[in-house]
Design an enzyme around this catalytic site. Structure first.
Site, PDB file in Angstrom:
ATOM      1  N   ASP A 285       0.839  -1.190   0.000  1.00  0.00           N
ATOM      2  CA  ASP A 285       0.000   0.000   0.000  1.00  0.00           C
ATOM      3  C   ASP A 285       0.883   1.252   0.000  1.00  0.00           C
ATOM      4  O   ASP A 285       1.858   1.328   0.753  1.00  0.00           O
ATOM      5  CB  ASP A 285      -0.870  -0.032   1.264  1.00  0.00           C
ATOM      6  CG  ASP A 285      -1.902   1.063   1.284  1.00  0.00           C
ATOM      7  OD1 ASP A 285      -2.792   1.055   0.420  1.00  0.00           O
ATOM      8  OD2 ASP A 285      -1.828   1.935   2.176  1.00  0.00           O
TER       9      ASP A 285
ATOM     10  N   GLU B 246       1.557  -0.536  -5.088  1.00  0.00           N
ATOM     11  CA  GLU B 246       0.561   0.484  -5.395  1.00  0.00           C
ATOM     12  C   GLU B 246       1.324   1.806  -5.360  1.00  0.00           C
ATOM     13  O   GLU B 246       1.597   2.347  -4.291  1.00  0.00           O
ATOM     14  CB  GLU B 246      -0.563   0.509  -4.361  1.00  0.00           C
ATOM     15  CG  GLU B 246      -1.645   1.495  -4.756  1.00  0.00           C
ATOM     16  CD  GLU B 246      -2.144   2.400  -3.646  1.00  0.00           C
ATOM     17  OE1 GLU B 246      -3.194   3.022  -3.834  1.00  0.00           O
ATOM     18  OE2 GLU B 246      -1.502   2.515  -2.585  1.00  0.00           O
TER      19      GLU B 246
HETATM   20  C1  GLC Z   1      -4.243   3.056  -0.681  1.00  0.00           C
HETATM   21  C2  GLC Z   1      -5.480   2.217  -0.527  1.00  0.00           C
HETATM   22  C3  GLC Z   1      -6.594   3.100  -0.102  1.00  0.00           C
HETATM   23  C4  GLC Z   1      -6.239   3.730   1.221  1.00  0.00           C
HETATM   24  C5  GLC Z   1      -4.921   4.457   1.144  1.00  0.00           C
HETATM   25  C6  GLC Z   1      -4.402   4.772   2.502  1.00  0.00           C
HETATM   26  O1  GLC Z   1      -4.346   3.990  -1.684  1.00  0.00           O
HETATM   27  O2  GLC Z   1      -5.739   1.544  -1.719  1.00  0.00           O
HETATM   28  O3  GLC Z   1      -7.805   2.401  -0.023  1.00  0.00           O
HETATM   29  O4  GLC Z   1      -7.240   4.640   1.591  1.00  0.00           O
HETATM   30  O5  GLC Z   1      -3.942   3.663   0.532  1.00  0.00           O
HETATM   31  O6  GLC Z   1      -3.941   3.620   3.137  1.00  0.00           O
END
Ligand code: GLC
Length: 556
Positions: A214, A277
């Protein structure tokens, strides 16, 4: 005659480099948003047992692996992305035993399991943050500006809206790039590194096959935490390097994790992966996350944000393939997830386009992620009443989807990219899945569902679509079946073939994929034998009529 016996040797792979074959290079990975997938106990919230019971559905769908969104102990200030204990399962979702059983059951079916890891921030209920002394060392506390420190230390904004700083009772401020309940960790502290490596080992020991990292572009902040001097910072994410995102220093963390993953996997004869991500301003900067000694995959959000136009799609595909090829990595395609408007709605509210976009994605070289419900053609739910909304950005006046990536701001987004969400918030793509029946909760579980499901989803359930060759579910099943069967799909070469304006034609070994992005039929000389199409193609002796907004796979 003697026969020389040779033991079968595994496909060559240089340990630690990630080169050579790897299951992840062309895997189709299905995202289970646990809270909304399947509920086993009737509390209206999806859970791990519910997910386990539905694994045969995923096997039958034809995916290779499952990514589970966070199910760890959490106050749920941000759908579980605020973790209070990284080694415990939140009672909402079950127990550690349930997690163990789910991983085993998936493996028994031949499905791999990826879990989320959230390293940029913890919950404010995490024991580290609860202890003032530990907190000061392991999070980012700073004195305020102004005569009595009453102003935040800099001008950074939370991606969920408002300042990225909250003042404590003690008078100092702490940084939270997301909600105030999600304080950012101090990655200058070696104890933070050690803890996340230990957390990874904990889940690897339970058998997981990888981690979705994440906010993999977070963690490292520019020295001195400089001002940005610009408002509406959420709209800059993914458009430029910011002092809090996509700093070069993050790559040292990913390198360390790659060593850990390779070392762990090599010792056990398996490949365990990391998928980033990461919102980076260009395909080239994104490719840095998948250099041979970094993570294995990085979601290609540039593709997700591309408008439904042949030129734009082609240039995004070319740029992505060139950038990842330059580091020897596959491209990781994605069209929907729990943070963005579902692609049926985003692509102009057109199921035809969504089906075509999916077939295009599955024909491209590399790996692909599917988000639960897209195989049913679910649209974004855009009429949720305020009292049921849970996206923290909704309560902070931000724009959560814009917050986690570019192109979701209706003014600056490429045409069509942002269309159709409910005010830019994320609950509308998280509505629980419809499995069967005519009425809510459509088999989601024995109770209700934590977000209301639309009254007209009876025709979209898994049960309603199963066996109907015209359904989106059967299109996904057929595409995934062909992808497994045809050696020319998945990882490997791709080239463009000539096509009329508005049409894309790409070739893979033994296969041609045509995409008509126009709203009307286009005629072509018949390019091959139709294998699968997102809409009925008519073929006479010499001409194939590609319906508007369609994609067709041809055997050549
Ligand atoms: C990422 C997740 C999202 C979350 C953010 C903070 O972007 O996919 O859902 O709100 O991180 O952890």
């Amino acid at each position: 005659m003697t026969q020389e016996l040779t033991s079968p040797s595994p496909a060559p792979q240089a340990p630690g480099t990630g080169r050579g074959p790897g299951w992840w290079r062309d895997a189709v990975i299905y995202q289970v948003y646990v809270r909304s997938f399947a509920d086993s106990d009737g509390d209206g919230i999806g859970d791990l047992r519910g997910a386990r019971e539905r694994l045969p559905y995923l096997k039958d769908l034809g995916v290779d692996a499952v990514w589970l969104t966070p199910f760890y102990a959490s106050p749920q200030a941000d759908g579980g992305y605020d973790v209070a204990d990284y080694r415990a399962v939140d009672p909402l979702f079950g127990t550690l035993q349930d997690a163990d059983e789910l991983i085993r059951a998936a493996h028994d079916l031949g499905l791999r399991v990826i879990v989320d890891i959230v390293p940029n921030h913890t919950s404010d209920r995490h024991p580290w943050f609860q202890d003032p002394e530990l907190a000061r060392q392991r999070y980012l506390f700073r004195p305020g500006k102004g005569e009595s420190g009453e102003l935040p230390p800099n001008d950074w904004e939370s991606v969920f809206g408002g300042p990225a700083w909250t003042r404590t009772d003690r008078g100092d401020w702490y940084l939270h790039l997301f909600a105030p309940e999600q304080p950012d960790l101090n990655w200058d502290n070696p104890e933070v590194h050690a803890e996340f490596e230990a957390i990874m080992r904990f889940w690897l020991d339970l058998g997981v096959d990888g981690f979705r990292v994440d906010v993999a572009h977070g963690m490292i902040k520019a020295p001195g935490l400089p001002d940005i001097g610009h408002g509406a910072q959420a709209q800059l994410i993914g458009a430029q390097v910011l002092p809090f995102f996509d700093q070069d220093g993050v790559h040292a963390i990913h390198r360390a994790w790659r060593r850990l993953l390779d070392g762990y996997g090599d010792a056990r004869g398996k490949q365990v992966i990391g998928v980033a991500e990461a919102w980076a301003p260009s395909a080239e900067r994104l490719a840095l996350y998948v250099r041979p000694d970094e993570l294995h995959q990085a979601f290609n959000f540039q593709f997700l944000n591309a408008p439904w136009q042949s030129d734009a799609l082609r240039s995004v595909i070319d740029a992505s393939l060139a950038a990842t090829a330059s580091v020897g990595a596959p491209t990781t395609w994605v069209l929907s997830n729990h943070d963005v408007v579902r692609h049926t709605t985003r692509l102009g509210g057109s199921l035809a386009r969504a089906r075509a976009a999916t077939l295009l994605m599955l024909a491209l070289p590399g790996s692909a992620y599917l988000y639960q419900g897209e195989e049913l053609g679910l649209p974004e739910v855009t009429d949720l009443p305020d009292e049921v909304r849970q996206d923290p950005a909704f309560f902070r006046g931000g724009r959560a989807t814009g917050a986690v990536g570019p192109g979701t701001d209706t003014e600056s987004a490429p045409d069509g990219a942002a269309a159709g969400g409910q005010d830019g918030f994320r609950d509308g793509c998280r509505v629980p899945l419809p499995w069967s029946g005519e009425l809510p909760p459509y088999g989601f579980g024995p109770g209700g569902s934590w977000l209301p499901q639309p009254a007209d989803w009876g025709g979209l359930t898994v049960a309603a679509q199963t066996g109907d060759p015209a359904s989106t579910l059967e299109l996904y099943r057929a595409a995934l079946e062909l992808r497994r069967r045809l050696p020319g799909l998945g990882d490997g070469p791709m080239s463009w073939a000539p096509a009329p304006d508005g049409v894309l034609a790409l070739t893979r070994p033994g296969l041609l994929c045509t995409v008509n992005t126009l709203g009307h039929d286009v005629g072509l000389p018949v390019p091959g034998t139709p294998l699968l199409s997102s809409a009925p193609v008519t073929v006479d002796d010499a001409t194939a009529q590609l319906p508007g907004d369609s994609c067709t796979w041809w055997a050549i």
